[in-house]
Design an enzyme around this catalytic site. Structure first.
Site: not given
Length: 196
Positions: A100, A113
């Protein structure tokens, strides 16, 4: 995928087989890797399982933290480990993992995350040395927002009153980001380019 019985698009494609795989289930990973490599010569393993956990750390339960790391970090590691012997024997292969933009930049309310995504980035870099001696590649793809239901308050989120103002601001930004996000098709093109 976790629920192949729900898939409607991939089942329409030629030469596509779908098997059940939950990346948090170590026994299932071993069984799937053994089954697939006994039936096919695998060239690419794409680690794409993951979900967003957006919340203040103070509001997260230990179960949420463990589930996030188990899926987004340990799942990638376990699946990769299961396929390394096949690639090593072939003396070729490619692992690709979706990380990401959150694996390179930090954002508020994304700590768990991001620890998973930063972890995949660092782990992949270290693994490139181990795997490179067997002509096995490893790459990461770190997209920005993708137009899916991946992010938002409806997912695994918790709230804490001390962080309400930043939560409201962040989730407002996320909603507007989704309006201009890349499509899953664009992501598929990136994966294809990385694999070839």
């Amino acid at each position: 995928m976790r629920t192949p019985e729900k898939e409607t698009e991939l089942t329409q494609l030629d030469n596509v087989s779908i098997v059940a795989l939950d990346v948090t289930n170590q026994q299932q990973i071993k069984e799937v890797a053994a089954k697939v490599t006994s039936e096919h010569s695998v060239d690419v393993v794409f680690n794409n399982a993951g979900y967003g956990l957006m919340s203040s750390l103070e509001a997260m339960s230990d179960e949420q933290i463990t589930r996030q790391l188990d899926t987004n970090l340990l799942g990638v590691i376990r699946v990769t480990k299961a396929f390394i012997p096949h690639f090593r024997e072939k003396k070729s292969g490619m692992f690709i993992a979706t990380t990401s933009i959150g694996g390179s930049l930090a954002f508020p309310l994304h700590s768990m995350y991001q620890v998973a995504k930063f972890g995949v980035e660092g782990w992949s870099e270290a693994m490139s040395f181990e795997l490179g001696m067997y002509n096995i590649g490893i790459k990461t793809i770190g997209p920005g927002a993708i137009s899916t239901d991946f992010a938002g308050r409806s997912l695994d989120t918790s709230s804490h009153p001390a962080y309400k103002s930043i939560e409201d601001k962040l989730f407002g930004i996320v909603d507007s980001m989704m309006d201009s996000a890349s499509t899953p098709e664009a992501m598929a093109e990136l994966v294809y380019e990385a694999a070839t």
